[in-house]
Design a protein around this motif. Structure first.
Motif, PDB file in Angstrom:
ATOM      1  N   ARG A  13      60.806 -14.872  39.960  1.00  0.00           N
ATOM      2  CA  ARG A  13      61.123 -14.044  41.197  1.00  0.00           C
ATOM      3  C   ARG A  13      61.694 -14.555  42.345  1.00  0.00           C
ATOM      4  O   ARG A  13      61.229 -15.734  42.695  1.00  0.00           O
ATOM      5  CB  ARG A  13      59.753 -13.406  41.716  1.00  0.00           C
ATOM      6  N   GLU A  14      63.016 -13.871  42.751  1.00  0.00           N
ATOM      7  CA  GLU A  14      63.567 -14.632  43.843  1.00  0.00           C
ATOM      8  C   GLU A  14      62.793 -14.414  45.098  1.00  0.00           C
ATOM      9  O   GLU A  14      62.262 -13.488  45.266  1.00  0.00           O
ATOM     10  CB  GLU A  14      64.955 -14.048  43.821  1.00  0.00           C
ATOM     11  N   ALA A  15      63.157 -15.128  46.208  1.00  0.00           N
ATOM     12  CA  ALA A  15      62.375 -15.004  47.297  1.00  0.00           C
ATOM     13  C   ALA A  15      62.593 -13.476  48.287  1.00  0.00           C
ATOM     14  O   ALA A  15      61.666 -13.149  48.756  1.00  0.00           O
ATOM     15  CB  ALA A  15      62.732 -15.995  48.328  1.00  0.00           C
ATOM     16  N   ASP A  16      63.853 -12.841  47.873  1.00  0.00           N
ATOM     17  CA  ASP A  16      64.104 -11.588  48.237  1.00  0.00           C
ATOM     18  C   ASP A  16      63.713 -10.545  47.354  1.00  0.00           C
ATOM     19  O   ASP A  16      63.960  -9.352  47.856  1.00  0.00           O
ATOM     20  CB  ASP A  16      65.404 -11.309  48.744  1.00  0.00           C
ATOM     21  N   GLY A  17      62.804 -10.985  46.268  1.00  0.00           N
ATOM     22  CA  GLY A  17      62.423  -9.571  45.369  1.00  0.00           C
ATOM     23  C   GLY A  17      62.631  -9.639  43.954  1.00  0.00           C
ATOM     24  O   GLY A  17      61.769  -9.629  42.954  1.00  0.00           O
ATOM     25  N   PRO A  18      63.932  -9.590  43.521  1.00  0.00           N
ATOM     26  CA  PRO A  18      64.284  -9.035  42.376  1.00  0.00           C
ATOM     27  C   PRO A  18      63.996 -10.273  41.248  1.00  0.00           C
ATOM     28  O   PRO A  18      63.890 -11.605  41.797  1.00  0.00           O
ATOM     29  CB  PRO A  18      65.821  -9.314  42.358  1.00  0.00           C
TER      30      PRO A  18
END
Ligand code: SF4
Ligand code: SF4
Length: 356
Positions: A231-236
């Motif tokens: 998971r990337e920090a901005d969600g996706p």
């Protein structure tokens, strides 16, 4: 041309008749090596180094770099910049156009979220088509060659009412709770994501678009043995395709039918290739890896909507920053009737369905 991005059907088949081990090693990707359960042997390192020593072997240099490339999330900014330049050069050559590979990171204060008005969807599937074109998905005609990340499920309208309990087979003894074998009320029949209506919306149908839900607790991430999906920090939830070994564990773990396996070398005609790419997004994939929706990182990290949101003719799709109370998606969560698919599984999707 056989490259590591599109590896050969079998590394052994690509080994030269002379059996030159250095060339055989270069024809194998890291994924092939991992799949065979091996570690990089000293002879493979020496073989690769020997080929690198030949001047003008640009392709060898590319493969050398990829062979030893770290997982993207562990790379330093300098290593990412190097990988970007290498891939831009490579893709530009392969697709005969100027290709950019964005490496823009997650922005602080952003948590991406998606909302879909389930009452508005008319089942036209323009989102599916736009997604394929934007994200460089394989578009071949043979089985396994066509990949679509979004599915729009056509659901027959029906009611589970008491007066239908005794209609049709089985009668008397037998289990019959709403509908029956001959009237599939509320069921999704096999193939109904590939329906071919004369016009939409059809009067007897409802539509349920699905894709990756970008779960907060993603089962796909939990099971990946090489930690290439995360998971990337901005969600996706993203995939570093270079490290995917194609074991398909994530496909089995995902409860939303969201991941696709590249059974064959992706069919991506040069003229159709979208040259604006992101490393973790829509850059060309290779045979034998899994891929999925990433909310168009190549767009959304630059303030644009995902392609499916932009193309939807009825405005059923909304996208924005969940951390911003003024964003459209935040307002929907605050004011509409909202539900998440398979909420009981505690995957906590950031993809919300809503209705007025
Ligand atoms: S929907 Fe499936 S692929 Fe997407 S994050 Fe959740 S488990 Fe992973
Ligand atoms: S197939 Fe899925 S689980 Fe296996 S390595 Fe690739 S991303 Fe990870």
């Amino acid at each position: 041309m056989t490259t590591k991005e599109n590896p050969p059907a079998s590394a052994a088949q690509e080994a030269p008749a002379s059996g030159d081990p250095s060339k055989a090693v270069l024809k194998r990707s890291r994924r092939d090596v991992l799949r065979s359960g091996g570690m990089l042997s000293m002879s493979s390192l020496m073989g690769t180094a020997a080929l690198m020593a030949q001047p003008g072997e640009a392709k060898a240099a590319v493969e050398w770099a990829e062979h030893f490339q770290k997982n993207y999330r562990l790379m330093t900014p300098e290593e990412k910049a190097e990988a970007r330049l290498r891939l831009e050069k490579r893709y530009s050559g392969e697709y005969n156009k100027k290709v950019s590979v964005d490496i823009t990171e997650a922005q602080p204060g952003v948590l991406m979220g998606y909302a879909l008005n389930i009452r508005k969807c008319i089942g036209c599937r323009r989102c599916v088509k736009a997604c394929v074109e934007e994200n460089n998905q394989s578009r071949g005609a043979r089985p396994g060659e066509r990949i679509e990340w979004i599915q729009v499920l056509r659901m027959e309208r029906g009611e589970f009412t008491a007066d239908k309990m005794n209609q049709g087979y089985p009668e008397g003894l037998g289990i019959q709770v709403g509908g029956n074998a001959y009237s599939p009320a509320g069921q999704v029949l096999e193939g109904q994501y590939q329906y071919t209506p004369e016009a939409v919306p059809e009067k007897d149908a409802n539509y349920m678009p699905i894709a990756c839900m970008q779960c907060e607790k993603p089962p796909c991430v939990k099971v990946c043995p090489v930690r290439t999906t995360y998971r990337e920090a901005d969600g996706p939830v993203v995939i570093d395709y270079n490290w995917c070994i194609g074991c398909k564990m994530c496909m089995g773990a995902c409860p939303y039918w969201a991941r696709r396996f590249n059974l064959t070398t992706p069919v991506l005609p040069k003229e159709d290739m979208n040259p604006v790419t992101h490393y973790l997004g829509n850059r060309p994939r290779m045979r034998g890896v899994v891929e999925k929706c990433h909310w168009c990182l190549q767009r959304t990290r630059h303030g644009r909507y995902p392609a499916c949101v932009e193309v939807c003719p009825v405005g059923a799709r909304k996208f924005g920053n969940l951390l911003d109370p003024e964003s459209e998606v935040s307002k929907i969560l605050a004011r509409k009737n909202v539900f998440r698919l398979k909420a009981e599984l505690n995957t906590f999707p950031k993809f919300f369905y809503f209705y007025d």
